[in-house]
Each structure stands twice: as structure tokens, then as C-alpha cells.
Design a protein around this motif. Sequence first.
Motif, PDB file in Angstrom:
ATOM      1  N   VAL A  34       1.295  -1.472   0.213  1.00  0.00           N
ATOM      2  CA  VAL A  34       0.032  -0.360  -0.193  1.00  0.00           C
ATOM      3  C   VAL A  34       0.364   1.019  -0.111  1.00  0.00           C
ATOM      4  O   VAL A  34       1.655   0.981   1.075  1.00  0.00           O
ATOM      5  N   GLU A  35       1.032   1.920  -0.852  1.00  0.00           N
ATOM      6  CA  GLU A  35       1.395   3.369  -0.861  1.00  0.00           C
ATOM      7  C   GLU A  35       0.265   4.275  -0.575  1.00  0.00           C
ATOM      8  O   GLU A  35      -1.155   4.291  -0.833  1.00  0.00           O
ATOM      9  N   THR A  36       0.665   5.317   0.279  1.00  0.00           N
ATOM     10  CA  THR A  36       0.225   6.529   0.107  1.00  0.00           C
ATOM     11  C   THR A  36       0.148   7.814   0.057  1.00  0.00           C
ATOM     12  O   THR A  36       1.908   8.271  -0.365  1.00  0.00           O
ATOM     13  N   ARG A  37      -0.161   9.117  -0.119  1.00  0.00           N
ATOM     14  CA  ARG A  37       0.025  10.656  -0.680  1.00  0.00           C
ATOM     15  C   ARG A  37      -0.847  11.422   0.033  1.00  0.00           C
ATOM     16  O   ARG A  37      -2.056  10.867  -0.691  1.00  0.00           O
ATOM     17  N   VAL A  38      -0.206  12.157   1.193  1.00  0.00           N
ATOM     18  CA  VAL A  38      -2.053  13.868   1.019  1.00  0.00           C
ATOM     19  C   VAL A  38      -1.469  14.472  -0.416  1.00  0.00           C
ATOM     20  O   VAL A  38      -0.208  14.817  -0.548  1.00  0.00           O
ATOM     21  N   VAL A  39      -2.620  15.193  -0.680  1.00  0.00           N
ATOM     22  CA  VAL A  39      -3.284  16.207  -1.885  1.00  0.00           C
ATOM     23  C   VAL A  39      -4.333  16.875  -1.123  1.00  0.00           C
ATOM     24  O   VAL A  39      -5.687  16.734  -1.425  1.00  0.00           O
ATOM     25  N   GLY A  40      -3.183  17.753  -1.062  1.00  0.00           N
ATOM     26  CA  GLY A  40      -4.913  19.175  -0.462  1.00  0.00           C
ATOM     27  C   GLY A  40      -5.853  18.881   0.901  1.00  0.00           C
ATOM     28  O   GLY A  40      -5.072  17.600   1.808  1.00  0.00           O
ATOM     29  N   ASP A  41      -7.120  17.621   0.958  1.00  0.00           N
ATOM     30  CA  ASP A  41      -7.537  17.706   1.838  1.00  0.00           C
ATOM     31  C   ASP A  41      -8.251  16.261   1.563  1.00  0.00           C
ATOM     32  O   ASP A  41      -8.835  15.906   2.410  1.00  0.00           O
ATOM     33  N   SER A  42      -7.215  15.521   0.544  1.00  0.00           N
ATOM     34  CA  SER A  42      -7.536  13.516   0.427  1.00  0.00           C
ATOM     35  C   SER A  42      -6.493  12.666  -0.007  1.00  0.00           C
ATOM     36  O   SER A  42      -5.538  13.693   0.576  1.00  0.00           O
ATOM     37  N   LEU A  43      -6.863  11.913   0.801  1.00  0.00           N
ATOM     38  CA  LEU A  43      -5.740  10.929   0.966  1.00  0.00           C
ATOM     39  C   LEU A  43      -5.522  10.026  -0.088  1.00  0.00           C
ATOM     40  O   LEU A  43      -6.539   9.393  -0.583  1.00  0.00           O
ATOM     41  N   LEU A  44      -4.399  10.416  -1.393  1.00  0.00           N
ATOM     42  CA  LEU A  44      -4.557   9.452  -1.848  1.00  0.00           C
ATOM     43  C   LEU A  44      -4.245   7.552  -1.752  1.00  0.00           C
ATOM     44  O   LEU A  44      -3.838   7.476  -0.591  1.00  0.00           O
ATOM     45  N   PHE A  45      -4.182   6.696  -2.293  1.00  0.00           N
ATOM     46  CA  PHE A  45      -3.658   4.991  -1.777  1.00  0.00           C
ATOM     47  C   PHE A  45      -4.140   4.367  -2.956  1.00  0.00           C
ATOM     48  O   PHE A  45      -4.951   4.699  -3.937  1.00  0.00           O
ATOM     49  N   GLY A  46      -2.989   3.398  -2.891  1.00  0.00           N
ATOM     50  CA  GLY A  46      -3.030   3.225  -4.332  1.00  0.00           C
ATOM     51  C   GLY A  46      -2.320   1.315  -3.821  1.00  0.00           C
ATOM     52  O   GLY A  46      -1.548   1.792  -2.689  1.00  0.00           O
ATOM     53  N   ALA A  47      -2.013   0.011  -4.265  1.00  0.00           N
ATOM     54  CA  ALA A  47      -2.424  -0.673  -3.475  1.00  0.00           C
ATOM     55  C   ALA A  47      -2.151  -2.266  -4.748  1.00  0.00           C
ATOM     56  O   ALA A  47      -2.832  -2.030  -5.393  1.00  0.00           O
ATOM     57  N   GLU A  48      -1.345  -2.820  -4.500  1.00  0.00           N
ATOM     58  CA  GLU A  48      -1.810  -4.019  -5.502  1.00  0.00           C
ATOM     59  C   GLU A  48      -2.588  -4.974  -4.675  1.00  0.00           C
ATOM     60  O   GLU A  48      -2.920  -5.829  -4.174  1.00  0.00           O
ATOM     61  N   VAL A  49      -3.395  -5.372  -5.395  1.00  0.00           N
ATOM     62  CA  VAL A  49      -3.990  -7.067  -5.599  1.00  0.00           C
ATOM     63  C   VAL A  49      -3.923  -7.711  -6.497  1.00  0.00           C
ATOM     64  O   VAL A  49      -3.983  -7.372  -7.413  1.00  0.00           O
ATOM     65  N   SER A  50      -4.772  -9.271  -6.377  1.00  0.00           N
ATOM     66  CA  SER A  50      -4.877  -9.493  -7.785  1.00  0.00           C
ATOM     67  C   SER A  50      -5.180  -9.038  -8.913  1.00  0.00           C
ATOM     68  O   SER A  50      -6.423  -8.802  -9.563  1.00  0.00           O
ATOM     69  N   GLY A  51      -4.553  -9.445  -9.423  1.00  0.00           N
ATOM     70  CA  GLY A  51      -4.358  -8.863 -11.450  1.00  0.00           C
ATOM     71  C   GLY A  51      -4.156  -7.329 -11.722  1.00  0.00           C
ATOM     72  O   GLY A  51      -4.452  -7.195 -12.842  1.00  0.00           O
ATOM     73  N   GLY A  52      -4.052  -6.541 -10.525  1.00  0.00           N
ATOM     74  CA  GLY A  52      -3.580  -5.318 -10.858  1.00  0.00           C
ATOM     75  C   GLY A  52      -3.546  -4.708  -9.600  1.00  0.00           C
ATOM     76  O   GLY A  52      -2.607  -5.061  -8.420  1.00  0.00           O
ATOM     77  N   CYS A  53      -4.347  -3.321  -9.376  1.00  0.00           N
ATOM     78  CA  CYS A  53      -4.528  -1.968  -8.590  1.00  0.00           C
ATOM     79  C   CYS A  53      -5.582  -2.306  -7.819  1.00  0.00           C
ATOM     80  O   CYS A  53      -6.537  -2.169  -8.194  1.00  0.00           O
ATOM     81  N   TYR A  56      -7.100   1.497  -5.952  1.00  0.00           N
ATOM     82  CA  TYR A  56      -6.787   2.925  -5.624  1.00  0.00           C
ATOM     83  C   TYR A  56      -7.728   3.895  -5.469  1.00  0.00           C
ATOM     84  O   TYR A  56      -9.319   3.369  -5.483  1.00  0.00           O
ATOM     85  N   GLY A  57      -7.541   4.867  -5.434  1.00  0.00           N
ATOM     86  CA  GLY A  57      -8.208   5.568  -4.771  1.00  0.00           C
ATOM     87  C   GLY A  57      -8.373   6.970  -3.895  1.00  0.00           C
ATOM     88  O   GLY A  57      -6.923   6.901  -3.869  1.00  0.00           O
ATOM     89  N   SER A  58      -9.290   7.598  -3.200  1.00  0.00           N
ATOM     90  CA  SER A  58      -9.054   9.032  -2.113  1.00  0.00           C
ATOM     91  C   SER A  58      -9.542   8.630  -1.210  1.00  0.00           C
ATOM     92  O   SER A  58     -11.035   8.572  -1.323  1.00  0.00           O
ATOM     93  N   VAL A  59      -9.563   9.204   0.007  1.00  0.00           N
ATOM     94  CA  VAL A  59     -10.520   9.570   1.560  1.00  0.00           C
ATOM     95  C   VAL A  59     -10.492  10.945   1.549  1.00  0.00           C
ATOM     96  O   VAL A  59      -9.235  11.234   1.837  1.00  0.00           O
ATOM     97  N   GLY A  60     -11.448  11.986   1.095  1.00  0.00           N
ATOM     98  CA  GLY A  60     -11.227  13.154   1.094  1.00  0.00           C
ATOM     99  C   GLY A  60     -11.689  13.824   3.214  1.00  0.00           C
ATOM    100  O   GLY A  60     -12.860  12.959   3.292  1.00  0.00           O
ATOM    101  N   THR A  61     -11.126  14.108   3.670  1.00  0.00           N
ATOM    102  CA  THR A  61     -12.100  15.680   4.891  1.00  0.00           C
ATOM    103  C   THR A  61     -13.423  15.527   4.982  1.00  0.00           C
ATOM    104  O   THR A  61     -13.991  15.856   5.374  1.00  0.00           O
ATOM    105  N   SER A  62     -13.678  15.681   3.408  1.00  0.00           N
ATOM    106  CA  SER A  62     -14.619  16.755   3.183  1.00  0.00           C
ATOM    107  C   SER A  62     -16.115  15.441   2.986  1.00  0.00           C
ATOM    108  O   SER A  62     -17.224  15.243   2.495  1.00  0.00           O
ATOM    109  N   GLY A  63     -15.917  13.728   3.557  1.00  0.00           N
ATOM    110  CA  GLY A  63     -17.146  13.115   3.764  1.00  0.00           C
ATOM    111  C   GLY A  63     -17.084  11.876   2.275  1.00  0.00           C
ATOM    112  O   GLY A  63     -18.277  11.345   2.481  1.00  0.00           O
ATOM    113  N   THR A  64     -16.086  12.222   1.460  1.00  0.00           N
ATOM    114  CA  THR A  64     -16.009  11.455   0.100  1.00  0.00           C
ATOM    115  C   THR A  64     -15.103   9.422  -0.124  1.00  0.00           C
ATOM    116  O   THR A  64     -14.161  10.327   0.832  1.00  0.00           O
TER     117      THR A  64
END
Length: 129
Positions: free
Chosen positions: A82-101, A103-111
Motif C-alpha cells: 500500500v502506497e499513500t500520499r496526501v494531496v490537498g484535503d484528500s489522502l490518495l492510496f494505491g495497493a496491489e491486488v490480484s490482477g492489478g491495483c 486505488y482511490g482517495s479518502v477526503g476530509t469532506s466525507g468522500t
Amino acid sequence: MRRGAASVLSVGLLLVAGAVSGCSASVDIDAPGKELMDQAHQVANEALVAAATTALQALQATGAVTEDAVREALQKAGAAEVETRVVGDSLLFGAEVSGGCVYGSVGTSGTVSIDLGGVNADGGCLREP
């Protein structure tokens, strides 16, 4: 000496034959740097996505969204590297799973955004914002 020259010639002929016949190791590309994940792997990873979504929404509800907490939630759901990075008010993530990745984000605005796909052109899973 002759044997070495014959091997080089054989390899050269194989490369030329592959180029002429159109053989290549390319993968379908959905967008620059984003290879598609096949349907079988998408189905196989549905439970992981559901578990990760629930865990990330719980973190968000308690206000405990940190890079470490997101990494731990994704790993518990079954993702790896799992890799993460904070961009603005969101935390982006990406991780390995079977067959690919996954990925997404968790925002402070509830998304919470989470999706499946192939690896990036650089071989990783963390998407650019």
C-alpha cells in the motif's frame, strides 16, 4: 565461434519475425499509463473492495484518517504494498491486488473513492491526482 554466431542470428530472426507478424507483449490501455484489469480479477476483488470501503468509511466517520490507518485498513482487506500520499484535503492510496491495483482517495469532506484497475506505466498503483 560458429555456434555463437548462429545463436545471435537465431535471436535476430525471432525478433524480426515477431515484429513482422505483429506479435507484441502490449496490453490494452484505457488511458495513458492505466492498463485495464480483466473482468475475472475485478469479480475476484469485489469482496476486497467492499471490505476496504467499509473500513475507510469507518475511519472517516471517527476522524481517524491517517496514512498509517489507511494502509492498515487496506492490508486487512487483503491489499499489499500500500502506497499513500496526501494531496490537498484528500489522502490518495494505491495497493496491489490480484490482477492489478486497488486505488482511490479518502477526503476530509466525507468522500471515499475506491476503484480497481491495472498497474500504472511506472509499475506502481498510486494514481496521480
